[in-house]
Design a protein around this motif. Structure first.
Motif, short mmCIF file in Angstrom:
data_model
loop_
_atom_site.label_atom_id
_atom_site.label_comp_id
_atom_site.label_asym_id
_atom_site.label_seq_id
_atom_site.Cartn_x
_atom_site.Cartn_y
_atom_site.Cartn_z
N VAL A 128 0.85 -1.20 0.00
CA VAL A 128 0.00 0.00 0.00
C VAL A 128 0.88 1.25 0.00
N ALA A 129 1.95 1.22 0.80
CA ALA A 129 2.88 2.36 0.82
C ALA A 129 3.46 2.58 -0.57
N CYS A 130 3.79 1.47 -1.23
CA CYS A 130 4.35 1.55 -2.57
C CYS A 130 3.32 2.15 -3.53
N ALA A 131 2.05 1.72 -3.38
CA ALA A 131 0.99 2.24 -4.25
C ALA A 131 0.81 3.74 -4.02
N VAL A 132 0.94 4.15 -2.76
CA VAL A 132 0.80 5.58 -2.44
C VAL A 132 1.89 6.37 -3.16
N PRO A 176 3.88 17.26 2.10
CA PRO A 176 2.62 17.21 2.85
C PRO A 176 1.78 15.99 2.50
N PHE A 177 1.73 15.66 1.21
CA PHE A 177 0.96 14.49 0.78
C PHE A 177 1.52 13.23 1.42
N TYR A 178 2.84 13.08 1.37
CA TYR A 178 3.44 11.85 1.88
C TYR A 178 3.39 11.79 3.40
N ASN A 179 3.47 12.96 4.05
CA ASN A 179 3.34 12.98 5.50
C ASN A 179 1.98 12.46 5.93
N LEU A 180 0.96 12.77 5.12
CA LEU A 180 -0.39 12.35 5.47
C LEU A 180 -0.66 10.89 5.13
N THR A 181 0.04 10.34 4.14
CA THR A 181 -0.29 9.00 3.67
C THR A 181 0.80 7.99 4.01
N PHE A 182 2.01 8.31 3.57
CA PHE A 182 3.11 7.36 3.71
C PHE A 182 3.50 7.20 5.18
#
Lengths: 368, 660
Positions: free
Chosen positions: B360-364, B388-394
């Motif tokens: 899932v992290a890879c897909a993100v 910001p995007f990766y802080n929220l998801t990854f």
């Protein structure tokens, strides 16, 4: 000839790599199998058990699982003995003997340059003399200056050559260095200004203007500075001012000055009503004696020729700018916009030219 | 003659690769040993010829033969020898030649070391390798040929991009390529398994060392690249979520998942279909990375030249291999035998969770990388997806993953006891909490999340230690027994302890650097003093110096801490005349794991200079972590023993889950 000999040897080696295994047959190969892996796993359990890493019941469970896999693997092991198919082996041999050389020659010939020798730098430095083109001389002077960047004389020699070769940005740098290491002079300042405006596609930019003004501050009569300041005024739309500057220049000029005709024709251009586009100065001079209609016809003819030439060879940024300027002066804004679009397309592949073009177009008021 | 011989060797390699892609497959179909063995000798010969070709290009660069266009465009006679060599892969054509050289190296290694493989499996694997190789040889010869010549050679070359004239270029690309290309082996093994229609625990045993090698190099390559960006670009940043960085991170995430799922497959014969899919996906992501970087779709330091034909060619290769392998997978996956069973709470279950989170992290990351490109292409709208995007998801995904990491190795195979493991991890958890409290009390200020994240890092490290203590019976058994057990412990177990601890170490570094990083940006004159994080940095003066192919302006700083002089730091700005560009060389002062970082901006006319000074606490942990991970990987690689997952025998009836 040696080259082809080496190629042949390499090809033979490659073919042998295919033929060797084909020749060897029948001998039993030591190859791995799943069964071997599972047997190893079983001994591994015993070792772990002995080392106390796993408990006896766990070892038993693992043993059962692996034995099950072992049985399954033994079942699915290919039962049939290895066959040898002579027909296919021959086909493979033919593929190697005929197909491989054909493919390599077929691919290499259109791409390679077998007749070209190597040119390592050391060898070339020894055998120099014949290849002394202007470009190579420039490179040598540049190398010298790389090591001795404060050699003012070198920069002095290099700068005008670069300017003539059309490498304006580098010429600008060379003139600047020349100024730094040789000291101020009106001539050097105005040479620098000329290089700057050449780099901007013939437009006397604010930066260039500063240089000419500095030159005039040192020597108020410096002809080049005065000529370009006049040109700057003309490009800014102040025709009267331009005419004044040039008139003053001509008044002070010696009668045999080589630049006299140039200034005269420029003066005629700004004095002549202003419908004439800024084409080359000779054209303007030739058109001086004509009447209005003829002159316009001739100018249009020139513009058309320029347009055709650019269509065939679109690399000439200055040419494009001249064409756009001509259309603008003739009041044909649509054509000017069209020409600038064509120009962008023509030089799109070259970032430096594109930048030069865009800057030029911006000063002409055709932005975007 | 060197140039043309190198060129011809490359063409010969293509010819051999073409034979290697067909003949062994026919052999495997007919079960003819001789035909199958062609794969082996051609793979070795291919390595020989590509190697010769690569050495030829290196020689051409070293002797500055400007009659070769590639040398003329990327070299300069006055460049130091090291950069003449590294400059070979500091450009598009040369780097692609390095790519295929490494591909041939891996093929040659499989051929040379693959005696323990069944003959037909080896033939299949090498044939698939040859397909990949053929595609890339063609790509090089047709669109990016490094051996094209100039009839009238110019006397001087255009020099290498100055940013690349650094020792980093000697290390980063070869490592990264060893990683990227290494995953081609597990891809080939997967395709071979699908074609043969057979897959089992032995397969995982055979693939393991190759995946590990690739993973180790990719880990080191990414870490090295990050450190290089940190000290060379002059901004003190070490990760930018730049598409090119993401392109290397995605195969790493997928490869890490693959490493773990292959473990389940080897030990318990489960998760087979999933492992095959991961093998395919990992290499596909490597190819995608190559496409993104080399096609000019994105512009960055890595995109040397942009040429649409190259992009189209790589896109074709990409579609062919990813599309082809996935179709093969879709067609054959159903016919593969299912494997062992396990309960949701078990080592297998934990590894499934690991795989889930990693993919899932890879897909993100994939989404974050491709979405802006798609927007630009379809809607003509430029945007960038950044931190910001990766802080929220990854970040949340990785937090979950890290929380789970200590549990995984301690759960038993087949069916585990979560409560028992939790009890045993209590000490690690307490250690984490204590650290949180200490950090909280000590710092005051900064993000409230930082102490928690550091606690998590400590928990991961302490968890790895607990696992080790449990296995060896430390504190439970007499010390001599413990020692004996520790010696008997498989090196792969030690490897996983180091790798997991490395994860915690890197996390602590990341948190400390981002939270307590202090910076000072100003224009300084001679004898000005800057105060940063307790250090006094005094500008002693500015000097000019002539390098081999550049001029540099050096600023000399005297660094002292509480009145005691520590060292002299000399950051510089280099200007390269041939390319008319300049680079900043940051100066670094290492104190423990922390660093003081000075980088120069522009000089003003009055002799003052813009200076950026950073103090980065524990920043080096960010890279020590991956080095620890790679070390763990090497330990595991050195473990030649077979792996067995001894399942706990069933005590009570538990509901078992099918593996897939």
């Amino acid at each position: 000839m040696t080259l082809w000999f080496v190629f042949a040897l390499m090809t033979v080696a490659a073919i042998l790599a295919v033929l060797l295994p084909l020749g060897r047959s029948g001998r039993a190969q030591n190859q791995g199998s799943e069964v071997a892996v599972y047997k190893d796993q079983l001994t591994e359990i015993e070792r772990d058990l002995a080392a106390g890493l796993i408990a006896a019941p766990e070892a038993e469970a693992a043993r059962v699982e692996i034995s099950r896999r072992l049985l399954a693997a033994a079942d699915s092991e290919p039962a049939a003995a290895p066959k040898s198919s002579l027909k296919w082996r021959r086909a493979a041999a033919v593929l190697a003997l005929v197909g491989l050389p054909l493919v390599t020659i077929g691919v290499y010939m259109p791409l390679g340059s077998p007749r070209l020798e190597d040119f390592p730098l050391a060898q070339r430095a020894r055998g120099s003399g014949s290849g002394m083109t202007l470009e190579n001389l420039v490179v040598q002077v540049e190398q010298h200056l790389e090591k001795n960047p404060t050699d003012g004389r070198g920069w002095n020699v290099l700068a005008p050559v670069l300017q003539r070769l059309g490498r304006f940005d580098e010429a600008v740098r060379a003139y600047r260095n020349s100024l730094t290491y040789n000291g101020e002079s009106a001539e050097r300042r105005s040479d620098l200004g000329e290089a700057v405006s050449a780099a901007a596609g013939g437009v006397v930019t604010a930066e260039a203007k500063i240089e000419f003004e500095r030159a005039r501050a040192i020597n108020a009569d410096d002809p080049k500075a005065n000529y370009f300041l006049g040109l700057a005024a003309e490009q800014d739309g102040h025709k009267d001012e331009a005419a004044n500057i040039w008139r003053a220049l001509l008044a002070k000029a010696p009668a045999d000055a080589p630049w006299r005709p140039l200034v005269q024709s420029s003066l005629a251009r700004v004095g002549g009503g202003g419908t004439v586009p800024a084409l080359s100065d000779e054209t303007i001079a030739a058109s001086k004696d004509m009447n209005e209609g003829d002159r316009n016809a001739m100018v249009r003819g020139m513009v058309e020729r320029l347009a055709t030439r650019l269509k065939q060879n679109g690399d000439d940024v200055e040419g494009w700018l001249r064409l756009v300027r001509a259309y603008l002066v003739m009041g044909d804004r649509d054509k000017a916009v069209g020409a600038s679009a064509d120009a962008r397309q023509a030089v799109a592949s070259d970032a430096a030219r594109l930048r030069q073009l865009n800057e030029g177009l911006k000063t002409l008021g055709l932005d975007g | 003659m060197i140039a043309e011989t190198g060129h011809y060797a490359l063409v010969l390699a293509l010819g051999l690769a073409l034979i290697q892609s067909i003949v062994p497959l026919i052999g495997a179909r007919l079960r003819d040993d001789a035909l199958m063995n062609v794969a082996r000798s051609t793979a070795l010969a291919q390595l020989l010829f590509v190697g010769a070709s690569f050495i030829a290009l290196v020689t051409l660069h070293v002797v500055s033969d400007f009659s070769v266009a590639n040398v003329y465009e990327n070299s300069h006679s006055m460049k130091p020898l090291l950069y003449k060599i590294t400059g070979v892969w500091g450009n598009h054509e040369g780097s692609m030649l390095l790519w295929v050289s490494i591909l041939a190296l891996f093929g040659g290694l499989v051929a040379a070391l693959g005696n323990n493989l069944p003959l037909s499996l080896r033939a299949h694997v090498l044939a698939v390798q040859a397909w990949i190789a053929s595609a890339f040889y063609l790509f090089i010869l047709v669109t990016s040929n490094p051996f094209l010549r100039i009839a009238n050679p110019p006397i001087e070359g255009r020099d290498l991009n100055p940013v690349l004239q650094d020792i980093g270029l000697a290390v980063h690309p070869p490592m990264l390529y060893l990683g990227y290309v290494g995953f081609s082996i597990s891809f080939s093994f997967a395709i071979a398994a699908l074609m043969e229609g057979r897959i089992d625990a032995a397969w995982a045993r055979w693939v393991r060392p190759w995946t590990l090698v690739a993973w180790i190099f990719l880990t080191l390559g990414i870490a090295m690249g990050s450190y290089w960006a940190y000290y060379e670009l002059g901004w003190g940043g070490w990760w930018f979520w730049d598409p090119v960085e993401n392109a290397s991170l995605m195969p790493w995430l997928a490869g890490t998942a693959l490493l773990h799922s292959a473990l389940v497959m080897e030990k318990r014969n489960a998760l087979k279909v999933w492992t095959i899919l991961l093998s395919i996906l990992t290499f596909s992501l490597s190819l995608l990375g190559t496409f993104l970087v080399r096609s000019g779709v994105i512009t960055s330091v890595h995109a040397f030249a942009t040429d649409p034909t190259r992009g189209v060619f790589i896109l074709l290769i990409l579609c062919l291999f990813i599309g082809g392998s996935l179709s093969l997978f879709a067609g054959r996956a159903g016919s593969l035998k299912q494997g062992g069973l396990f309960a949701p709470i078990s080592r297998e279950g934990a590894l499934v969770l690991n795989n889930l989170l990693l993919t899932v992290a890879c897909a993100v990351v994939l989404f974050g990388t491709l979405y802006p490109l798609a927007m630009e292409l379809l809607a003509d709208f430029k945007m960038s997806v950044g931190a910001p995007f990766y802080n929220l998801t990854f970040a949340p995904l990785f937090t979950l993953l890290l929380l789970a990491v200590p549990f995984g190795p301690m759960l038993a195979w087949k069916r585990g006891d979560l409560l028992g493991v939790t009890q045993r991890l209590l000490a690690a958890g307490v250690a984490g909490l204590v650290v949180i409290a200490i950090v909280w009390a000590w710092t005051r200020g900064g993000s409230a999340l930082a102490p928690l994240a550091i606690g998590l890092g400590v928990f991961v490290i302490a968890g790895a230690m607990t696992d080790l203590a449990e296995r060896t019976g430390l504190f439970r058994l007499p010390f001599a027994t413990t020692l004996h057990r520790a010696r008997g412990l498989p090196r792969s177990a030690w490897g996983s302890v180091f790798a997991h601890a490395g994860l915690g170490v890197a996390l602590i570094g990341i948190v400390c650097e981002t939270t307590w990083n202090s910076e000072y940006i100003a224009t300084m004159k001679q004898n000005d003093v800057a105060h940063v994080a307790g250090y006094d940095v005094k500008l002693d003066g500015l000097f000019q110096r002539q390098g081999p192919n550049f001029r540099e302006m050096i600023a000399e700083f005297n660094v002292s801490h509480e009145g005691e002089t520590l060292s002299v730091m000399t950051p510089s700005k280099r200007s390269f005349t041939t390319r008319g560009s300049s680079t900043t060389e940051a100066a670094l002062l290492t104190r423990g794991a922390s660093q003081l970082y000075i980088s120069l901006g522009d000089a003003t006319a009055e002799g003052a200079i813009a200076v950026r000074i950073y103090h980065k606490p524990l920043v080096l942990l960010i890279w020590w972590g991956p080095v620890l991970m790679a070390f763990g990987g090497m330990l595991s690689l050195s473990d030649r023993r077979l792996r067995v997952g001894a399942p706990k025998p069933a005590r009570a009836k538990q509901r078992l889950q099918p593996a897939e």
